[in-house]
Design an enzyme around this catalytic site. Sequence first.
Site, PDB file in Angstrom:
ATOM      1  CB  CYS A 226      -0.967  -0.010   1.180  1.00 56.04           C
ATOM      2  SG  CYS A 226      -2.167  -1.362   1.085  1.00 56.04           S
TER       3      CYS A 226
ATOM      4  CG  HIS B  66      -2.172   4.825   5.351  1.00 59.66           C
ATOM      5  ND1 HIS B  66      -1.925   4.513   4.029  1.00 59.66           N
ATOM      6  CD2 HIS B  66      -2.669   3.694   5.925  1.00 59.66           C
ATOM      7  CE1 HIS B  66      -2.248   3.242   3.804  1.00 59.66           C
ATOM      8  NE2 HIS B  66      -2.710   2.732   4.939  1.00 59.66           N
TER       9      HIS B  66
ATOM     10  CD  GLU C 169      -1.953   7.953   9.274  1.00 56.95           C
ATOM     11  OE1 GLU C 169      -1.898   8.875   8.438  1.00 56.95           O
ATOM     12  OE2 GLU C 169      -2.709   6.966   9.146  1.00 56.95           O
TER      13      GLU C 169
ATOM     14  CE  LYS D 276      -5.547   4.758   2.300  1.00 56.69           C
ATOM     15  NZ  LYS D 276      -4.619   5.891   2.546  1.00 56.69           N
TER      16      LYS D 276
ATOM     17  CG  HIS E 104      -6.679   1.325   1.416  1.00 64.16           C
ATOM     18  ND1 HIS E 104      -5.671   1.627   0.507  1.00 64.16           N
ATOM     19  CD2 HIS E 104      -6.035   0.801   2.501  1.00 64.16           C
ATOM     20  CE1 HIS E 104      -4.502   1.296   1.012  1.00 64.16           C
ATOM     21  NE2 HIS E 104      -4.692   0.795   2.221  1.00 64.16           N
TER      22      HIS E 104
ATOM     23  CG  PHE F  30      -0.761  -5.713   4.488  1.00 64.73           C
ATOM     24  CD1 PHE F  30      -1.166  -4.909   5.535  1.00 64.73           C
ATOM     25  CD2 PHE F  30      -1.675  -6.603   3.954  1.00 64.73           C
ATOM     26  CE1 PHE F  30      -2.455  -4.969   6.030  1.00 64.73           C
ATOM     27  CE2 PHE F  30      -2.970  -6.671   4.446  1.00 64.73           C
ATOM     28  CZ  PHE F  30      -3.374  -5.862   5.479  1.00 64.73           C
TER      29      PHE F  30
END
Length: 422
Positions: A169, A309, A320, A341, A346, A405
Amino acid sequence: MTRRVVITGIGVRTPGGNGVKAFWELLTSGQSATRRISHFDPSPYRSQVAAEADFDPVHEGLSPLEIRRMDRASQFAVTCARDAISDSGLEFEEFDPGRVGVSLGSAVAAATSLEQEYLVLSDSGRNWLVDHTSLSPHMFDYLVPSVMAAEVAWTVAAEGPVAMVSNGCTSGIDSVGHACQLIREGSSDVMLAGASDTPVTPIVVACFDAIKATSTRNDDPEHASRPFDGSRNGFVLAEGAAMFVLEEYEHAKRRDAHIYAEISGYATRCNAYHMTGLKPDGREMAEAIRVALGEARIDGTEIDYINAHGSGTKQNDRHETAAYKRSLGGHAYRVPISSIKSMVGHSLGAIGSIEIAACALAIENGVIPPTANLRQADPECDLDYVPLTAREKRLRSVLTVGSGFGGFQSAMILRDAGGAAA
């Protein structure tokens, strides 16, 4: 002398916004483009919502041969690249092709076509043994991710550095960061950079179902994506793409190009900890932010906006928040932060580039997109996450971050370069 890198062309394809104008209107409206999955019957799945793009390859001007040859993600990338080229005003045929390159990011590449081919050959999974003689002649194109970057390179006959970046990502930030590094070191003068992913397929939905990462708010798709909200229960899968024309600043200046923003800092780190888990202290993301700020030669207090994010998972949003406090200190409580998002979902590897586009447009327009659906603040996410409504503000320096990930953590700094390169 360090070569500066600027954005002079943008092309986007996102849920609710095909093209820069529609994309920006969606973001500033605070409306979400998430809906019940329509690409296939989602009834058997735990999560049945997604942010799908209304993309018609014929309307986009792709030929029948291109449509047959290219996976959906490649189609997105190529159409965005064509838009970015047109937007930039560059005449690529006038360039030395060896000075033009491509850096494309994707997390799952041609997942759409690979799954479709398997379903055809196996009679929707009923047959263990498949008839290889019925295989698509374009299976190689679907199997090898680098073909996507090659397709974009062919649009401008780019013969310089061409690369495919697949860091989960963070791919969409990392591909642009890689392109910037190539320009700075003198390997190229112009780069087509960005990312594309079209993961709204049964197998990808099932994979995220298995680890319970996606939202199950199936009865309310429009409000399913709730970054930093206390009631959030996972991210909403999406598809999309964004591509940019990146130029060396002096090159853009000589041709009096319109400049959206300068990319002044970039860094990436890995937590070397867990494939999907995050440490709560946000140390690796904070380190990426620190190094990006150093490369941009600015202090953290100069950041006017953070594009988060903000996936909408419990652990990501807390991780975050901790990273901002760790890297920016007290300024973390003063700087506005938001997650797009909440509106476009996403799109895995593509979202980092889509968020770069949002940052460039925020600088250009002096408007901060909101975090939609943020009505019940999580006490552990206690920063200014710009709930519900866009906010006007002059933006000189913007931070955008990504978390992926594998433990990838990336950060990029965009700065106002003054519009025209004069």
